[in-house]
Structures are given as structure tokens and as C-alpha cells.
Design a protein around this motif. Structure first.
Motif, PDB file in Angstrom:
ATOM      1  N   LEU A   1     -54.480   9.456   8.081  1.00  0.00           N
ATOM      2  CA  LEU A   1     -53.433   9.981   7.209  1.00  0.00           C
ATOM      3  C   LEU A   1     -52.061   9.433   7.601  1.00  0.00           C
ATOM      4  CD1 LEU A   1     -54.566  13.709   6.894  1.00  0.00           C
ATOM      5  CD2 LEU A   1     -54.737  11.915   5.162  1.00  0.00           C
ATOM      6  N   GLY A   2     -51.829   9.317   8.913  1.00  0.00           N
ATOM      7  CA  GLY A   2     -50.572   8.749   9.366  1.00  0.00           C
ATOM      8  C   GLY A   2     -50.408   7.304   8.934  1.00  0.00           C
ATOM      9  N   ALA A   3     -51.505   6.556   8.941  1.00  0.00           N
ATOM     10  CA  ALA A   3     -51.450   5.159   8.498  1.00  0.00           C
ATOM     11  C   ALA A   3     -51.095   5.066   7.021  1.00  0.00           C
ATOM     12  CB  ALA A   3     -52.787   4.480   8.773  1.00  0.00           C
ATOM     13  N   VAL A   4     -51.596   6.011   6.226  1.00  0.00           N
ATOM     14  CA  VAL A   4     -51.224   6.045   4.804  1.00  0.00           C
ATOM     15  C   VAL A   4     -49.723   6.274   4.663  1.00  0.00           C
ATOM     16  CG1 VAL A   4     -51.480   7.307   2.638  1.00  0.00           C
ATOM     17  CG2 VAL A   4     -53.495   6.821   4.038  1.00  0.00           C
ATOM     18  N   GLY A   5     -49.202   7.219   5.440  1.00  0.00           N
ATOM     19  CA  GLY A   5     -47.771   7.501   5.390  1.00  0.00           C
ATOM     20  C   GLY A   5     -46.927   6.318   5.820  1.00  0.00           C
ATOM     21  N   VAL A   6     -47.339   5.659   6.907  1.00  0.00           N
ATOM     22  CA  VAL A   6     -46.604   4.486   7.386  1.00  0.00           C
ATOM     23  C   VAL A   6     -46.642   3.372   6.352  1.00  0.00           C
ATOM     24  CG1 VAL A   6     -46.533   2.667   9.131  1.00  0.00           C
ATOM     25  CG2 VAL A   6     -46.932   5.040   9.822  1.00  0.00           C
ATOM     26  N   GLY A   7     -47.809   3.163   5.753  1.00  0.00           N
ATOM     27  CA  GLY A   7     -47.926   2.114   4.736  1.00  0.00           C
ATOM     28  C   GLY A   7     -47.043   2.384   3.533  1.00  0.00           C
ATOM     29  N   ALA A   8     -47.027   3.640   3.081  1.00  0.00           N
ATOM     30  CA  ALA A   8     -46.178   3.988   1.934  1.00  0.00           C
ATOM     31  C   ALA A   8     -44.697   3.835   2.282  1.00  0.00           C
ATOM     32  CB  ALA A   8     -46.475   5.420   1.491  1.00  0.00           C
ATOM     33  N   LEU A   9     -44.322   4.283   3.486  1.00  0.00           N
ATOM     34  CA  LEU A   9     -42.933   4.150   3.925  1.00  0.00           C
ATOM     35  C   LEU A   9     -42.534   2.683   4.029  1.00  0.00           C
ATOM     36  CD1 LEU A   9     -40.338   5.484   5.018  1.00  0.00           C
ATOM     37  CD2 LEU A   9     -41.365   5.398   7.308  1.00  0.00           C
ATOM     38  N   ALA A  10     -43.428   1.854   4.553  1.00  0.00           N
ATOM     39  CA  ALA A  10     -43.142   0.425   4.673  1.00  0.00           C
ATOM     40  C   ALA A  10     -42.990  -0.223   3.302  1.00  0.00           C
ATOM     41  CB  ALA A  10     -44.253  -0.263   5.463  1.00  0.00           C
ATOM     42  N   ALA A  11     -43.861   0.175   2.357  1.00  0.00           N
ATOM     43  CA  ALA A  11     -43.788  -0.402   1.016  1.00  0.00           C
ATOM     44  C   ALA A  11     -42.456  -0.069   0.344  1.00  0.00           C
ATOM     45  CB  ALA A  11     -44.957   0.095   0.173  1.00  0.00           C
TER      46      ALA A  11
END
Length: 261
Positions: free
Chosen positions: A215-225
Motif C-alpha cells: 500500500l505504501g508503494a502505491v502511495g509513493v508511486g501516486a505521489l511521484a506521478a
């Protein structure tokens, strides 16, 4: 709302993050970073074949990425060194794809769009493909989560639990092929592996469970995008590489925070 190209780009980035978060976690846990990179490189050959056969690029990319994964898995069972096999197959497929595209009659192709992505040119149809592919990957991983996790922890434990570790590996190969196919438009073949690895690696520094890391990786990916798109808009930088740079910045922050904690 979707008439704004920046909103479409942001939705595409968030959709990609939904898929690369959980899948990237397994890539990190299984140390499959080079495998993901090789599959992404092979996507260029899929682009060339799609143009030659006059089929959708996503379909050609998916077919070649899946064939790449299955071929490498098969060669691995035949005793070939995995790192050498990945190196030979990935670079050969990339070079063959770049050469094949030049022989497509009457078509002028901007290869940089496929190598580095062109998220700002995402259409409503592309959004449907990205979110559809992301939904498929998430559903597949949620369905097989416990089996995939057990096979990742230990092949012996998986065998004792009646789980076929090789079959679970094929599930990840299929998911990886789908992600490569839908991500090619967003970040390009050369940056797909980075979006698989960096968000998951950033989340690992703070996560206390496999589920929290995914779930954290999803958040990081969305934030990076979203952060990468903002930086691209304000500083006039390439969107795809900017997204990866934003992910790398989050990785540095979470790594430092994890060490202090």
C-alpha cells in the motif's frame, strides 16, 4: 473534466501507481529487478511487431512481454545463468525492435515517446487501457496474495503448503507483462523498471508488514506521478523522467526517515 490533458496525465500516473505498487513489492522481495528491466526492454519489439501487423500497440507489447517472461523462465529451468540470459534476451529484443521499426513502410515513429514515455499525450482510450490493466493486475495479486507471499518467502514452505511455486512465478510474469504494456505510454520502456522498483523500495523503509509495504508503494508511486507532473509543468522538463526523479527523491526521504526511526 477529462478534456484537460494534465488531469488525464495525472489519472494515468495514479492508475499506473495502483499496479506497480503491489507488483513492485514482489519484484523487490524476489530480487527480480533485472527481470522487470528486461521485460520492459522487450516491449520495443512488441511496438515494432504491432506496427508491422497493424494491431494495437498495447496488444503487441503485451504479447512480446509475456513471451519474454515465459522464455526467460524456461531457459532458467534449463540450467542457463539467469543474469546472462536476461542480458542477452533483453538487449537483443530492444535492438531488434529498434531495427524492425525502421522497416515499417510509410510510418515515421518518434522512438523517444516509447523509450521515455509521453504521459502528456494520454487519451481517454489510453486511460481506459491503463486503469483496466491496473485493475486486472491488482485483482490478480489480491486473489493470489497469500500464495504469492508464501512462494516468495520459501519454495520449501510453499511445497509443504501444497503451493506450486513455479505457477505463482508465472502469475507474476503475467502481471509484469500487463504492467509493461500499460506503462509504456506513461513512462516508456527505459523507465518502467524504475517505477516498479523505486516506490516499493521507498515504502520498505517505513513498512512493518508486506501489506503495508504494498500500500505504501502505491502511495509513493501516486505521489511521484503527481509531483513529477507538477515539476515537469513548472520547470519544463520531460514528464516521464521527472516522475522517476520525484520517486527517487521520495526514496531518499523515506530511507533517511527509516534510519532515524
Amino acid at each position: 473534466m477529462l478534456d484537460d490533458f494534465l488531469i488525464r496525465a495525472g489519472l494515468a500516473g495514479v492508475g499506473l501507481a495502483l499496479a506497480v505498487g503491489p507488483l513492485g513489492s514482489f519484484v523487490v522481495w524476489r530480487r527480480m529487478a533485472y527481470f522487470g528491466d528486461a521485460t520492459a526492454h522487450a516491449a520495443i519489439l512488441g511496438v515494432a511487431l504491432a506496427m508491422i501487423l497493424s494491431v494495437p500497440v498495447t496488444l503487441g507489447t503485451l504479447a512480446v512481454a509475456l513471451a519474454m517472461g515465459l522464455a526467460v523462465s524456461w531457459l532458467g529451468t534449463r540450467g542457463h545463468a539467469m543474469d546472462a540470459t536476461l542480458g542477452v534476451v533483453s538487449h537483443s529484443a530492444l535492438a531488434l525492435g529498434l531495427v524492425a521499426i525502421t522497416f515499417v513502410p510509410g510510418v515515421r515513429v518518434d522512438l523517444s515517446a516509447f523509450l521515455f514515455g509521453d504521459i502528456l499525450a494520454v487519451t481517454k482510450t489510453d486511460l481506459a487501457v491503463i486503469w483496466g490493466g491496473a485493475g486486472l493486475v491488482v485483482a490478480l495479486i489480491v486473489w493470489r496474495w497469500s500464495r504469492l507471499l508464501t512462494a516468495t518467502l520459501s519454495r520449501e514452505l510453499a511445497a509443504a503448503s501444497g503451493i506450486n511455486a513455479d505457477r505463482e512465478g508465472l502469475v507474476l510474469t503475467l502481471a509484469l507483462a500487463v504492467v509493461v504494456a500499460v506503462a509504456l505510454k506513461v513512462v516508456g520502456a527505459l523507465l518502467i523498471a524504475a517505477m516498479l522498483i523505486i516506490p516499493a523500495a521507498a515504502a520498505r523503509s517505513l513498512a512493518r508488514s508486506p501489506e503495508a509495504m504494498a500500500l505504501g508503494a502505491v502511495g509513493v508511486g501516486a505521489l511521484a506521478a503527481l509531483g513529477g507532473l507538477w515539476a515537469s509543468w513548472w520547470f519544463d522538463t520531460p514528464a516521464g523522467p521527472s516522475i522517476v526523479v520525484a520517486a527517487a527523491a521520495v526514496f531518499v526521504v523515506t530511507t533517511l526517515a527509516g534510519r532515524r526511526r
